[in-house]
Design a protein around this motif. Structure first.
Motif, short mmCIF file in Angstrom:
data_model
loop_
_atom_site.label_atom_id
_atom_site.label_comp_id
_atom_site.label_asym_id
_atom_site.label_seq_id
_atom_site.Cartn_x
_atom_site.Cartn_y
_atom_site.Cartn_z
N LEU A 51 7.50 -2.87 2.52
CA LEU A 51 6.30 -2.06 2.24
C LEU A 51 5.18 -2.44 3.21
O LEU A 51 4.43 -1.58 3.67
CB LEU A 51 5.85 -2.25 0.79
N HIS A 52 5.07 -3.72 3.51
CA HIS A 52 4.05 -4.19 4.46
C HIS A 52 4.35 -3.64 5.86
O HIS A 52 3.45 -3.15 6.55
CB HIS A 52 4.01 -5.72 4.47
N GLU A 53 5.61 -3.70 6.28
CA GLU A 53 6.01 -3.19 7.59
C GLU A 53 5.75 -1.69 7.70
O GLU A 53 5.39 -1.19 8.77
CB GLU A 53 7.49 -3.49 7.86
N LYS A 54 5.93 -0.96 6.60
CA LYS A 54 5.70 0.48 6.58
C LYS A 54 4.20 0.83 6.56
O LYS A 54 3.83 1.98 6.68
CB LYS A 54 6.35 1.13 5.35
N GLY A 55 3.35 -0.18 6.34
CA GLY A 55 1.91 0.06 6.27
C GLY A 55 1.46 0.60 4.93
O GLY A 55 0.38 1.17 4.81
N ILE A 56 2.27 0.41 3.91
CA ILE A 56 1.95 0.91 2.57
C ILE A 56 1.21 -0.15 1.74
O ILE A 56 0.44 0.18 0.86
CB ILE A 56 3.24 1.39 1.86
N VAL A 57 1.46 -1.42 2.04
CA VAL A 57 0.72 -2.50 1.38
C VAL A 57 0.14 -3.43 2.43
O VAL A 57 0.63 -3.50 3.56
CB VAL A 57 1.59 -3.32 0.38
N ASP A 58 -0.91 -4.14 2.03
CA ASP A 58 -1.54 -5.14 2.90
C ASP A 58 -1.21 -6.52 2.34
O ASP A 58 -0.99 -6.67 1.14
CB ASP A 58 -3.06 -4.93 2.90
N ARG A 59 -1.17 -7.50 3.22
CA ARG A 59 -0.83 -8.87 2.80
C ARG A 59 -1.90 -9.82 3.32
O ARG A 59 -2.16 -9.89 4.52
CB ARG A 59 0.54 -9.23 3.36
N ASP A 60 -2.52 -10.55 2.40
CA ASP A 60 -3.51 -11.57 2.75
C ASP A 60 -2.76 -12.89 2.88
O ASP A 60 -2.25 -13.43 1.89
CB ASP A 60 -4.58 -11.65 1.66
#
Length: 123
Positions: A51-60
């Protein structure tokens, strides 16, 4: 990657539902919220990384435990997926989708009243 055309899988949608509810969450928190007996922590982690790679979620990543949050709104995602379903499954007929949905799932009296009000507002 732009999230203009969101295409989450079923497993990714389950994760997004948790993130929309919680706002921000660790992989462990999402995994526990999913409460899946047949799926391990590493599966949840991998889906969240995708999901992060797809740009759907952000990761702190500023802390030891990474915190995730959805970058797409629930409303926009639902609208896009419903539009796609109407086009691909119901041959462009929103009425067929609604009738199928109401025929397969029992709606509460409150939900039926809400649907009637919405339909009245469209007239």
């Amino acid at each position: 990657m732009s999230n203009q055309n969101i295409k989450p899988t079923e497993g990714e949608m389950e994760i997004l539902q948790v993130l929309w509810q919680k706002g921000n969450a660790t992989v462990r928190e999402v995994h526990e919220a999913l409460n899946k007996k047949d799926s391990g922590y590493t599966t949840t982690l991998k889906l969240m990384q995708i999901l992060h790679e797809k740009g759907i979620v952000d990761r702190d990543t500023s802390q030891k435990t990474h915190i995730y949050r959805a970058l797409v709104s629930q409303d926009k995602t639902e609208k896009q997926l419903v539009t796609k379903m109407i086009d691909n499954v119901f041959n462009g007929s929103a009425a067929r989708l609604v009738m199928q949905a109401l025929g397969n799932h029992s709606a509460s009296a409150d939900e039926i009243d809400e649907i009637k009000k919405y339909l009245d507002s469209l007239k």
